[in-house]
Write a protein that holds these residues in place. Sequence first.
Motif: not given
Length: 465
Positions: A17-27, A326-328, A421-436
Motif C-alpha cells: 500500500l505504501i509503495y504503490l501509493a508513493f509510486k502514484g497509483h490510485s489508493v 475512504c479507501a484507506v 489526511a496525507t492522501v487528502t492533502t496531496l490530492s487537494l494540492c494536486n501534488i503526487n507522493h513522489k513530489e510532496g
Amino acid sequence: MNTFISIIGLFLALFLLIYLAFKGHSVIIIAPIVAMVAVIFSSGGSAHLMADYTETYMIGFANYAKNYFPLYLFGAVFAKIMEVSGYADAISHVIAQKLGKEKAILSVVLCCAILTYGGVSLFVVTFVVLPIAISLFRQADIPKRLIPGSIALGAFTFTMTAMPGSPQVQNTIPMTYFGTDAFAAPVLGIIASLLMFGLGMLWLTKREKAARCKGEGYGSHVDEGNEPEISEKDLPGILHPVIAFLLIVGVNLFFSKVYYPGSDAAYLEGYKTKLSAVSGNWSVLIALLAASIYLILVSLPRLCQHLKGDLKTAAANSLMPLINSCAVVGFGAVIKGLAIFGIIQAFILSISANPLVSEILAVNLLCGMTASASGGLGATLEALAATFIDAGAKIGIGPEVLHRIASVSSGGLDSLPHNGATVTTLSLCNINHKEGYLDMFVCSVAIPIGTAIIIALLASLGIRC
C-alpha cells in the motif's frame, strides 16, 4: 507457523500500500486489493474475500463517508468562496506585506496552527488554507510541492497532539482512559510543541533554500490558471475573511462548549447514537455553514454571476479527496479485524517494562497499521491504558504524563503515505507522493516520533508536569 505467515501477510500488505501509493497509483484501486492480500495470508487458506470486501472493507469505507462527507463538502465550499471572491489573495497579500514574501512558509504554518488550535477539523483546515497557501507561494515563487509539508507541520503536528488545551481528538481521546483533561502535562506539551515547530521550520526553510539555489520556482500546474487574476488594486479588504475565520472558531467553540453540552439529546436514542459521538462534527459543520453564508452575503457583487458554477465546482472538488480517504480507512477496517492484530498488540507490551517505551511503540505501530491517529490511539488505549497506568504508578509516572506521551505518539506513524489526511492533502494540492511526501514525512512522522522519545526521556528524568 500460521502466526508467522499472518505477520508476513500483514506487513506485505502495508508495504504494498505504501509503495504503490508513493509510486502514484490510485489508493481507490490498490487499497482493497492489498487488504485482501492480508486477509489471504491471515486466513490459512480459508479466506472469504467477497465477504471481507463487501462486509468489512466497504463498511469501513461507507462509515467514513457517512461521518465526514459533510465536512469535506462544507470545507470545499468555504475554500472555493475564499478563492473566487479574492479573499484568499487579499489575505496572502497582507501576510506577504507584514511578514515579507520570504516568510510564506511560516505564514502558512501559522494559519494552519491557529485554525487547528481553534478546533477546526484537520481536513477542513487543508481546504480553508490551501487557496491562501497557493497565493502566497506564487507570490514568493516557492515550489508548490512544499505546500503539503507546510500544511502538515501547521495542522498535523504540535497543535494536533502537543499543545496543552488542544481540542483535537488526538488530545481528547486519552482523557477518557486516564481521567485527565486537555491540559495534561503542560510543560512537556509546550516543550514538544516548540520542538516540532522549530525543527519543522528548519527543515522546510532548508528545502526552500535548496530549491532557490537550483533555480526552481513555483512551477506551472495544470490544475490552476482557470480563475481570473485579480490585480492588487482590485483586491478586497481582509475584514470579511477575518470575520469569517472568527465565525468558524467562535461558532465551533459555542456549540462544542456551551450549546450542545447543555442540550437534551434523548431523542438521539432513536437514531442509535449519542450526542458525544456527533456534536463535534455538528459544531464544525454549523461553523463552516455560518462562515460560508456570511462570505456569500457580503460578496454577492463579486460572486453573483458564477455562484452556481462555483458551488458545483466546490462539490466536485470535495469528492475525490473524500473517496481517497475512504479507501484507506476501509483498508484499516480490514486490518483491525484480523486475528493477528490482537497478537501484535500483546507482543508490543512484552518489549519493555517501561510504560513510556511501550506506549510510544504501541501507539505508533497501531496508528501506522490503521492509518489513523485517532483510530490507532483509541485502539491502543482501549486495550492497554489500564496496564500503562499500573506500570506507570510503579515508577512514579502519572496519568498526565501518559496522556501527553500517548497524544504526541499518535501523530507519528499515522501519517504514512496511506493515511487519509496525507492522501487528502496531496490530492487537494494536486501534488503526487513522489513530489510532496518527503516533506510531509519529515514534518509529521520523523520529527513527532523524535519528539515523543525526547519528552519521554525528560519525563524519566523528572520533568512530569
